[in-house]
Design an enzyme around this catalytic site. Structure first.
Site, PDB file in Angstrom:
ATOM      1  N   GLU A  31       2.159   9.184  -7.508  1.00  0.00           N
ATOM      2  CA  GLU A  31       1.876   8.780  -6.293  1.00  0.00           C
ATOM      3  C   GLU A  31       3.471   8.217  -5.599  1.00  0.00           C
ATOM      4  O   GLU A  31       3.737   7.378  -6.151  1.00  0.00           O
ATOM      5  CB  GLU A  31       0.823   7.693  -5.846  1.00  0.00           C
ATOM      6  CG  GLU A  31       0.638   7.603  -4.171  1.00  0.00           C
ATOM      7  CD  GLU A  31      -0.359   6.621  -3.841  1.00  0.00           C
ATOM      8  OE1 GLU A  31      -0.561   6.281  -2.804  1.00  0.00           O
ATOM      9  OE2 GLU A  31      -1.399   6.509  -4.574  1.00  0.00           O
ATOM     10  N   ASP A  66      -1.635   2.358  -4.293  1.00  0.00           N
ATOM     11  CA  ASP A  66      -2.354   0.924  -3.484  1.00  0.00           C
ATOM     12  C   ASP A  66      -2.794   0.224  -4.456  1.00  0.00           C
ATOM     13  O   ASP A  66      -4.061   0.007  -4.716  1.00  0.00           O
ATOM     14  CB  ASP A  66      -3.303   1.663  -2.554  1.00  0.00           C
ATOM     15  CG  ASP A  66      -4.133   0.604  -1.646  1.00  0.00           C
ATOM     16  OD1 ASP A  66      -3.408  -0.426  -1.520  1.00  0.00           O
ATOM     17  OD2 ASP A  66      -4.863   1.111  -1.013  1.00  0.00           O
ATOM     18  N   HIS A 100     -14.438   3.543   3.123  1.00  0.00           N
ATOM     19  CA  HIS A 100     -13.388   2.689   2.746  1.00  0.00           C
ATOM     20  C   HIS A 100     -14.151   1.182   2.767  1.00  0.00           C
ATOM     21  O   HIS A 100     -14.539   0.626   3.831  1.00  0.00           O
ATOM     22  CB  HIS A 100     -12.134   2.755   3.717  1.00  0.00           C
ATOM     23  CG  HIS A 100     -11.055   1.854   3.265  1.00  0.00           C
ATOM     24  ND1 HIS A 100     -10.826   0.794   3.731  1.00  0.00           N
ATOM     25  CD2 HIS A 100     -10.235   2.178   2.339  1.00  0.00           C
ATOM     26  CE1 HIS A 100      -9.628   0.241   3.411  1.00  0.00           C
ATOM     27  NE2 HIS A 100      -9.347   1.113   2.460  1.00  0.00           N
ATOM     28  N   GLU A 147      -1.515  11.466  -2.790  1.00  0.00           N
ATOM     29  CA  GLU A 147      -0.561  10.948  -1.543  1.00  0.00           C
ATOM     30  C   GLU A 147       0.799  11.112  -1.835  1.00  0.00           C
ATOM     31  O   GLU A 147       1.679  10.230  -1.913  1.00  0.00           O
ATOM     32  CB  GLU A 147      -1.151   9.588  -1.350  1.00  0.00           C
ATOM     33  CG  GLU A 147      -2.499   9.433  -0.638  1.00  0.00           C
ATOM     34  CD  GLU A 147      -2.713   8.087  -0.169  1.00  0.00           C
ATOM     35  OE1 GLU A 147      -3.494   8.066   0.590  1.00  0.00           O
ATOM     36  OE2 GLU A 147      -2.570   7.199  -0.895  1.00  0.00           O
ATOM     37  N   PHE A 192      -5.499  -5.620   2.570  1.00  0.00           N
ATOM     38  CA  PHE A 192      -6.018  -4.345   2.578  1.00  0.00           C
ATOM     39  C   PHE A 192      -6.237  -4.007   0.915  1.00  0.00           C
ATOM     40  O   PHE A 192      -6.881  -3.170   0.434  1.00  0.00           O
ATOM     41  CB  PHE A 192      -4.764  -3.321   3.015  1.00  0.00           C
ATOM     42  CG  PHE A 192      -5.402  -2.084   3.544  1.00  0.00           C
ATOM     43  CD1 PHE A 192      -6.112  -1.963   4.411  1.00  0.00           C
ATOM     44  CD2 PHE A 192      -4.905  -0.957   2.571  1.00  0.00           C
ATOM     45  CE1 PHE A 192      -6.169  -0.700   4.778  1.00  0.00           C
ATOM     46  CE2 PHE A 192      -5.424   0.181   2.965  1.00  0.00           C
ATOM     47  CZ  PHE A 192      -6.036   0.621   4.138  1.00  0.00           C
ATOM     48  N   ASN A 208       0.686  -1.085  -0.050  1.00  0.00           N
ATOM     49  CA  ASN A 208       0.063   0.045   0.132  1.00  0.00           C
ATOM     50  C   ASN A 208       0.996   1.379  -0.036  1.00  0.00           C
ATOM     51  O   ASN A 208       0.763   2.028  -0.795  1.00  0.00           O
ATOM     52  CB  ASN A 208      -1.115  -0.145   1.332  1.00  0.00           C
ATOM     53  CG  ASN A 208      -1.742   1.323   1.447  1.00  0.00           C
ATOM     54  OD1 ASN A 208      -1.829   1.932   0.289  1.00  0.00           O
ATOM     55  ND2 ASN A 208      -2.134   1.701   2.608  1.00  0.00           N
ATOM     56  N   GLU A 237     -11.692  10.456  -1.193  1.00  0.00           N
ATOM     57  CA  GLU A 237     -11.919   9.313  -0.691  1.00  0.00           C
ATOM     58  C   GLU A 237     -12.635   9.479   0.640  1.00  0.00           C
ATOM     59  O   GLU A 237     -12.265  10.278   1.453  1.00  0.00           O
ATOM     60  CB  GLU A 237     -10.855   8.323  -0.469  1.00  0.00           C
ATOM     61  CG  GLU A 237      -9.866   8.253  -1.727  1.00  0.00           C
ATOM     62  CD  GLU A 237      -8.750   7.635  -1.414  1.00  0.00           C
ATOM     63  OE1 GLU A 237      -8.217   7.019  -0.208  1.00  0.00           O
ATOM     64  OE2 GLU A 237      -7.663   7.520  -2.122  1.00  0.00           O
ATOM     65  N   TYR A 238     -13.808   8.571   0.883  1.00  0.00           N
ATOM     66  CA  TYR A 238     -14.608   8.936   2.172  1.00  0.00           C
ATOM     67  C   TYR A 238     -15.239   7.760   2.912  1.00  0.00           C
ATOM     68  O   TYR A 238     -15.513   7.941   3.929  1.00  0.00           O
ATOM     69  CB  TYR A 238     -15.617  10.157   1.723  1.00  0.00           C
ATOM     70  CG  TYR A 238     -17.006   9.902   1.273  1.00  0.00           C
ATOM     71  CD1 TYR A 238     -18.170   9.384   2.078  1.00  0.00           C
ATOM     72  CD2 TYR A 238     -16.929   9.437  -0.162  1.00  0.00           C
ATOM     73  CE1 TYR A 238     -19.126   8.783   1.366  1.00  0.00           C
ATOM     74  CE2 TYR A 238     -18.066   9.117  -0.828  1.00  0.00           C
ATOM     75  CZ  TYR A 238     -19.332   8.509  -0.060  1.00  0.00           C
ATOM     76  OH  TYR A 238     -20.307   8.222  -0.679  1.00  0.00           O
TER      77      TYR A 238
END
Length: 995
Positions: A399, A187, A515, A442, A594, A88, A512-513
């Site tokens: 990223e 990710d 998951h 990110e 994940f 990730n 992103e809100y």
């Protein structure tokens, strides 16, 4: 030729001499500029099997033995020893930027190509759709070029290197690890290979170099064309023409005059502008994806056509006014999802049919937006988004998660940031679906981002720019490289507070809100209730679309690859196979499950949260019930309800269901209207619910006629009295006779014996931890408290006539829970009244309730409550109340890592039956959380994959007085306090009867 030499023994290959895999300043060499001209007509596809070798390093010699590899495709899924790896944040190797490891898998692809003889005199170009992560190109042993950026095409001119009518040898060398890997630290699985199509095409020497289309909602169309000639200076007399749906465009003479006056016309780059005004234009939106066909032609001096480019044009405007993002002047809600290019057999190689299936599914479940996380997706996706109707946040392939702070201001990477962002914009600028440019993900925030943002704003002022790394520095700061406040996983209360603060200056749309790891997405409906009620909040993007499980053979641990179609269905793999996640391919550095954080399973089967989202995004809703009728509302932005049909359904607790055709009112977007009650509500029958089942009225590109769109519901009447009171009244006078019959017994250990139960009902405080429980820390607390290994001790068994009262203590590591059960015989069964007291030390447990197990053969569950989909206290909007019937084996949701699954919220009563209609029925004192599966919580807790699970012959039944919400604490906020299980006294009761 080998990897060391070219053009003869001992000669040094200039491409290798550059060591481009450790030179971030080298973004390309010999690569043609990106453009938006359509080159698919008349191209020669080079897809298929290529000769292939996998070398241990880029400078290792090529050997004499070749295997084969399919293009497009990742070699990590084609039988090589270099297998997929998932991380990730962490890089999969220790070297710091811009370094790469000494062991660096490098794929060498070769094939001979017969160049068409009719291409003589034409310009010949090789296009490689995508290669991870550095591409080196040779033709007939001669170096052609270099490209980086694993998710955008690279083009190279071969005109002087190949002979039309002859055969040429194309070699593509792909280096897996490089300086570029440090800014492709996304990710997802790490792969290597050529993952999109390769083709060869030819153009006239006089060609369209680029086409830029700007189509406004007022019908104004502007088409800017750039023209070049392979021979150098442009010939005299060339011209450009175009038509839109067959209607000719006009040449912008004022543009020509200004260019001439400013001497902007060069000898080698020509510019022309075409215009049109479309009367009564049909505008493009995600709800109404109206498209026009545009054809642009480049003419020689004699009028013949030298080049042609075709485009699908959508007339629409995007702007930010104050703190609102507007499409065609309307504030729109962004109901989005993040989407990777993914397939469980082919990795990042995705066919156009697969992409269409992705978008069709999303459309059916109420999504209207996609963020191309975290790189430009396959070009076909944007064409489908234009056609089907999606707002797209187009994200650059940047990223640097593991080394974000260092790289954001590193001048060595400045060119890479600008190159990746600018090439994305140049490729995708003509798609009406693209409404926002994203600078990546990110990667902290630095000067490299500002430089890229500056280029975008200059080149395309018609769209806003966003970047989460800049937005997190200050949601309202106007000087940052983000026109939108786009945080990720911000607590809802912070978002609402910002919108109400008076300081908000930008739209707040979370990139992103929510998951979707495992059994997740709790409080999604709560989020949307706040978003729709709070000016300044406009939605966000769920993380993410896919569970990235790779189909794996269990016996040898290898990925199945392209031949695995048919080995999975409905989220479940065939025997001997499983969905692999991080660590399953022998990796020592990985991030486990994940990767399984999607709203669909790897085979695109919807998870229950999809039905939750469908109801949250419902285009038509029931606002309220009044005695004179039902109030309906249109929650769309741009269209009425004429594309929908509907049917009313009335469900009552006594088992009756009535249906009637519904006439939807003529409502403008945002409008409301009262419609008459479709039924006369019966005077008795207890609880009653009215559902409006809404379907498509005609065939649509994303749904055939009759596809269910939503099912809004309203309660017409509550239960006439509490169920516990009703049950007590109904059983008065029958207890002693039934109990004396001896069909129900309680032994000296206080355990209920029953012919249909194999394990007596006991107290349950543990659930198999969800991924949110594990990563959010709750499961760690529960284990420390000993909730997974509580020891039951009987305190007393008191028999009072036909009834029995059992007191017990369940001892854990830090506290004991007192539990009381009162068993009272009733006609045909027994009523169980329970009481449990949680001490203050147990302030947040998974559940409080009863668990028991049944005999085999009870294979069908029927219930009145929420369903038919799985639901939980904080995720139940997608499960309307009604009468439902589902086979027990279909109740379980096979999340990739086994965990709590299959619950149904708000159950009033249920029946478990065998094919001969024998079985048991349970009536509950009030709506409760119920779970019926083939697995104990301990079974699920111990397993890492579903191939390790062995179904039990009977049913494991949980009846919960209280059940903890799911939340999204694996990456984001936990559930709300109102969905936690608090300490104190919990009471519940239920009645078990034999059918």
């Amino acid at each position: 030729m080998n990897a060391h030499t070219t053009n003869g023994p001992g000669a040094v290959d200039p491409l290798l001499a550059l060591r481009p895999w450790e030179a971030p300043e080298v973004t390309s060499w010999g690569r043609l500029p990106m453009n938006a001209v359509d080159r698919r007509s008349g191209c020669l596809s080079l897809d298929g099997d290529w000769r292939f070798q996998l070398l241990p390093a880029p400078d290792a010699p090529v050997g004499g033995e070749w295997s084969s590899a399919h293009v497009p495709g990742a070699w990590t899924l084609q039988g090589t020893d270099d297998l997929p790896q998932y991380t990730n944040i962490r890089m999969p190797f220790a070297e710091f930027p811009p370094g790469s490891p000494a062991t660096n898998p490098t794929g060498v692809y070769e094939r001979s190509v017969d160049v068409p003889a009719e291409w003589a005199g034409r310009r010949i170009v090789l296009q490689v759709g995508a290669a991870e992560s550095v591409l080196l190109v040779h033709v007939d042993g001669r170096p052609v070029g270099i490209s980086k950026d694993s998710h955008l095409a690279a083009e190279f001119e071969l005109t002087d290197l190949v002979r039309p009518g002859g055969r040429t040898l194309v070699r593509l060398t792909v280096v897996k690890w490089s300086d570029a890997s440090h800014i492709e630290d996304q990710d997802q699985w790490w792969h290597g290979g050529i993952t999109r199509s390769v083709l060869l095409y030819a153009t006239d020497p006089l060609r369209l170099a680029d086409v830029t289309v700007r189509a406004r909602r007022d019908g104004q169309l502007r088409v800017d064309c750039q023209v070049r000639d392979a021979r150098g200076a442009l010939p005299e007399g060339w011209s450009v023409s175009g038509d839109l749906d067959g209607h000719p465009l006009t040449r912008d003479r004022e543009f020509d005059r200004v260019n001439a006056e400013e001497e902007r016309v060069s000898d080698f780059l020509g510019e022309a502008r075409l215009r049109a005004t479309v009367p009564e234009v049909r505008t493009w939106t995600a709800e109404t994806p109206e498209l026009y066909d545009l054809t642009v032609r480049l003419h020689r001096a004699d009028g013949t056509v030298a080049d042609t480019s075709r485009h699908r044009v959508g007339f629409r405007d995007v702007e930010i006014v104050g703190r609102d993002l507007l499409v065609n002047g309307e504030r729109v809600f962004i109901r989005g999802v993040n989407r990777h290019d993914f397939h469980p057999l082919t990795g990042r190689t995705v066919s156009q049919d697969d992409m269409r299936a992705d978008l069709v599914l999303l459309k059916r479940f109420g999504f209207n937006a996609i963020r191309t996380a975290h790189y430009p997706n396959d070009p076909a996706l944007y064409e489908l988004a234009d056609e089907l109707g999606f707002y797209v946040v187009d994200e650059a392939d940047i990223e640097s998660h593991d080394h974000a702070h260092e790289i954001a201001d590193d001048p060595r990477y400045l060119g890479a940031f600008v190159d990746r962002v600018s090439r994305m914009v140049l490729r995708d600028k003509n798609h009406p679906s693209v409404i926002i440019w994203s600078l990546g993900n990110e990667s902290d925030y630095g000067a490299n981002h500002d430089a890229a943002a500056g280029w975008v704003r200059r080149h395309d002022p018609t769209r806003p720019v966003q970047y989460e790394g800049a937005a997190k520095r200050g949601w309202a700061d106007p000087d940052l490289a983000s026109d939108i406040a786009c945080p990720m996983y911000a607590p809802l209360e912070d978002c609402v507070a910002h919108a109400l603060s008076g300081e908000q200056t930008k739209p707040l749309i979370q990139c992103e809100y929510s998951h979707a790891l495992g059994n997740s997405n709790g409080t999604l409906a709560d989020h949307w209730a706040a978003i729709e009620a709070t000016p300044g909040l406009q939605g966000g993007f769920i993380w993410e679309f896919w569970d990235h499980g790779i189909l794996q053979r269990v016996n040898d641990g290898r990925p199945v690859g392209r031949g695995g179609a048919g080995l999975y269905d409905n989220g479940v793999t065939a025997p001997g196979h499983r969905w692999a996640y991080g660590g399953d391919f022998g990796e020592t550095i990985h991030d486990g499950a994940f990767i399984a954080d999607g709203i669909v399973f790897p085979d695109r089967t919807p998870k229950p949260v999809m039905y939750e989202h469908r109801e949250i995004a419902a285009p038509v809703r029931i606002d309220c019930f009044r005695h004179e009728g039902v109030v309906l509302s249109n929650h769309q932005h741009f269209r009425g309800l004429d594309w929908l049909s509907a049917e009313w359904e009335l469900s009552s607790a006594d088992g009756r269901t009535l249906t009637a055709r519904a006439e939807l009112p003529d409502l403008r977007p945002g409008g409301t209207a009262a419609v008459p009650m479709p039924f006369e509500l019966p005077e008795s029958g207890g609880e009653a619910w009215l559902t409006l089942r809404v379907t498509t009225a005609e065939d649509l590109p994303w749904a055939p006629r009759g596809t269910e769109v939503c099912a809004p519901q309203v309660r017409l009447r509550a239960a006439e009295r509490p169920l516990a009171t009703a049950m007590a009244t109904a059983t008065d006078g029958a207890e002693a006779e039934s109990f004396d019959a001896g069909s129900v017994e309680v032994d000296d250990d206080g355990l209920l014996s029953h012919p249909l139960l194999t394990v007596a009902p006991t107290l349950s405080l543990w659930r198999a931890p969800t991924d949110n429980d594990e990563l959010g820390g709750a499961a760690l607390r529960w284990r420390a408290w000993g909730l997974d290994s509580m020891v039951r001790k009987v305190v007393s068994v008191h028999r009072d006539g036909p009834g029995v009262t059992v007191l017990a203590e369940y001892a854990g590591a830090i506290a004991a829970v007192r539990h009381r059960q009162v068993f009272t015989p009733v006609e045909g069964g027994v009523r169980v009244e329970e009481w449990a007291e949680l001490p203050d030390d147990l302030h947040d447990v998974a559940r409080v309730g009863s668990v028991f197990e049944t005999v085999p053969g009870l294979d069908l569950l029927e219930w009145f409550g929420q369903g038919p989909w799985e639901s939980y206290p904080d995720r139940g909007a997608g499960a309307p109340v009604g009468h439902h019937s589902v086979p027990v084996d279909a109740l379980f949701t096979p999340y990739l890592r086994p965990q709590e699954s299959g619950g149904r919220h708000g159950v009033r009563r249920f029946t478990l039956s065998a094919p001969d209609a024998t079985g048991l029925t349970v009536a509950l004192d009030e709506p409760r959380q119920v779970c019926v599966t083939r697995y104990r919580a301990a079974d699920l807790t111990a397993a890492t994959h579903h191939d390790e699970l062995v179904p039990r012959p009977g049913c494991v039944v949980h009846i919960d007085a209280a059940h903890r919400g799911l939340g999204t604490a694996s990456c984001g906020p936990d559930t709300f306090p109102s969905y936690l299980v608090a300490p104190g006294v919990h009471r519940w009761s239920w009645t078990l009867r034999v059918l």
